[in-house]
Design a protein around this motif. Structure first.
Motif, short mmCIF file in Angstrom:
data_model
loop_
_atom_site.label_atom_id
_atom_site.label_comp_id
_atom_site.label_asym_id
_atom_site.label_seq_id
_atom_site.Cartn_x
_atom_site.Cartn_y
_atom_site.Cartn_z
N ASN A 118 -1.06 2.23 -10.82
CA ASN A 118 -0.85 3.66 -11.03
C ASN A 118 -2.16 4.42 -11.24
N ILE A 119 -3.09 3.84 -11.98
CA ILE A 119 -4.37 4.53 -12.18
C ILE A 119 -5.10 4.65 -10.84
N SER A 120 -4.93 3.65 -9.99
CA SER A 120 -5.54 3.69 -8.66
C SER A 120 -4.89 4.76 -7.80
N ALA A 121 -3.57 4.90 -7.90
CA ALA A 121 -2.83 5.89 -7.13
C ALA A 121 -3.18 7.31 -7.57
N TYR A 122 -3.25 7.54 -8.88
CA TYR A 122 -3.62 8.87 -9.38
C TYR A 122 -5.00 9.27 -8.86
N TRP A 123 -5.94 8.35 -8.92
CA TRP A 123 -7.29 8.67 -8.46
C TRP A 123 -7.28 9.02 -6.97
N MET A 124 -6.49 8.28 -6.20
CA MET A 124 -6.35 8.57 -4.78
C MET A 124 -5.88 10.01 -4.57
N GLY A 125 -4.89 10.42 -5.36
CA GLY A 125 -4.37 11.79 -5.25
C GLY A 125 -5.39 12.84 -5.66
N PRO A 146 0.80 -1.24 0.00
CA PRO A 146 0.00 0.00 0.00
C PRO A 146 0.83 1.28 0.00
N PHE A 147 2.05 1.23 0.49
CA PHE A 147 2.89 2.43 0.52
C PHE A 147 3.33 2.84 -0.88
N ARG A 148 3.38 1.88 -1.80
CA ARG A 148 3.71 2.21 -3.20
C ARG A 148 2.69 3.20 -3.75
N LEU A 149 1.41 2.92 -3.58
CA LEU A 149 0.38 3.78 -4.14
C LEU A 149 0.34 5.13 -3.44
N GLU A 150 0.69 5.15 -2.16
CA GLU A 150 0.74 6.42 -1.43
C GLU A 150 1.76 7.35 -2.07
N GLY A 151 2.91 6.82 -2.44
CA GLY A 151 3.92 7.65 -3.09
C GLY A 151 3.51 8.08 -4.49
N GLN A 152 2.91 7.15 -5.21
CA GLN A 152 2.54 7.43 -6.61
C GLN A 152 1.41 8.45 -6.73
N LYS A 153 0.59 8.57 -5.70
CA LYS A 153 -0.53 9.53 -5.76
C LYS A 153 -0.04 10.97 -5.88
N THR A 154 1.21 11.23 -5.49
CA THR A 154 1.72 12.60 -5.50
C THR A 154 1.81 13.18 -6.91
N ALA A 155 1.84 12.33 -7.93
CA ALA A 155 1.84 12.84 -9.31
C ALA A 155 0.56 13.62 -9.60
N ALA A 156 -0.56 13.17 -9.03
CA ALA A 156 -1.83 13.90 -9.20
C ALA A 156 -1.76 15.26 -8.52
#
Length: 358
Positions: free
Chosen positions: A199-206, A166-176
């Motif tokens: 990545n699509i999930s992380a962007y949406w989170m951001g 889960p920490f991977r997606l937390e970092g990736q959300k910062t692109a949003a």
């Protein structure tokens, strides 16, 4: 702090967005100053679409190891270090292995990576080797490798750093966050390649987090693109033998399937496919018209935008995510270009002038 790839004081994304991330005073920050990548107007694509649209490329190929994976890996490795981890493991089609190895070595950890033998681009394999990873090439595809590392991580004291972490997606959300800060608002569409669909999930989170905090007045329609020969989310079935020139998204059973489907529903988005030819055409177009060299999988976002341009509303603002650098796969570049290349010429001015057309 606003993102800026030329900001000499850019500290890396954990420091820049600490209040938005699950870190504390006990978290050792393992960073290579990732994040802060540019949002580049791609006017040639805008002109091809028409409709007064504005199209931008979020070029994450300018992260330290050349891909968006660094955004998630700084978080995953920092939290692993915080928890006393001494070794990490991942399955990879290339980019994850490069990023995991770099950040693990930065943290003084051992790095183990499983790759599908013969199906990892040379540039990516070279990175993992130079960073000192212990590489195991298996006779199977990515999905097989992921099953193995998940089982190993469950049984042994080793941290899994694939996007199930889960920490991977937390970092990736910062692109949003960076996109909203650059545009002053969320885009109307976010076009993104999909492999394991983290990545699509992380962007949406951001986008969701900034929207709820009042930093954006809207959220984008999320449009995910997969290669036609490796499109499990488009076809809604597992692809046992995925095939595509875009090795980074050659995944037949995405581990983040349910998260991605949730993003599609909540954003009123779509999952669509593009052929390898359409991917390569977009890949070459970005290079010769915009001076942007991305890896083939990245070009799926632009290929899809061009293929489905009739769906685009007038005056839309669109961001295409370019996930990786073109130097990741030099073999693809030498085989797929429209350049003029003269070889075996005599070493004299007359010969050269003749070829130049003067």
């Amino acid at each position: 702090m606003k993102s800026n790839s030329f900001n000499k004081n850019w500290p890396g994304l954990i420091q820049a967005y600490k209040e938005w991330l699950p870190v504390n005073e006990n978290t050792p920050i393992i960073t290579l100053q990732e994040g802060g990548t540019p949002l580049i107007p791609i006017t040639s694509i805008s002109h091809l679409i028409g409709k007064d649209v504005k199209v931008y490329a979020k070029y994450d190929g300018l992260n330290p190891t050349g891909s968006f994976k660094d955004r998630g890996m700084t978080m995953a490795i920092s939290k692993a270090k915080e928890n006393g981890c001494e070794a990490i493991i991942c399955a990879s089609t290339g980019n994850t292995s490069a990023s995991a190895a770099a950040y693990a070595k930065r943290a003084k950890m051992r790095a183990f990576v499983l790759i599908p033998d013969g199906f990892v681009a040379h540039g990516k394999l070279a990175q993992a080797l130079v960073y000192g990873a212990e590489v195991l090439a298996i006779k199977g595809n990515f999905d097989c490798a992921l099953n193995i590392v998940q089982e190993l991580a469950n049984q042994y004291p080793i941290t899994l750093v694939n996007s199930v972490n889960p920490f991977r997606l937390e970092g990736q959300k910062t692109a949003a966050f960076e996109i909203i800060e650059s545009l002053g608002e969320a885009p109307d569409w976010l076009c993104i390649p999909m492999g394991n669909a983290g990545n699509i999930s992380a962007y949406w989170m951001g986008f969701e987090e900034y929207f709820k905090a009042g930093k954006a007045k809207k959220r984008p329609k999320m449009i995910g693109f997969q290669a036609s020969g490796s499109a499990p989310l488009v076809s809604n079935k597992i692809i046992k033998d995925p095939k595509t020139i875009a090795t980074a998204i050659r995944i037949g059973n995405p581990v983040n399937r349910e998260k991605a489907l949730n993003v599609k529903e909540k954003s009123n988005g779509e999952f669509l496919d593009v052929t390898d030819k359409e991917i390569i055409d977009a890949y070459k177009l970005l290079g010769k018209e915009e001076g942007i060299f991305c890896e083939p999988a990245s070009a799926a976002s632009v290929a899809g935008l061009l293929k489905y341009k009739k769906k685009i509303p007038n005056k839309a603002t669109i961001v295409c995510v370019l996930t990786g650098n073109g130097l990741k796969d030099p073999d693809c570049a030498t085989k797929n270009n429209d350049a003029i290349f003269y070889s075996n010429l005599n070493p004299d001015i007359k010969t050269v002038i003749n070829k130049l057309g003067f």
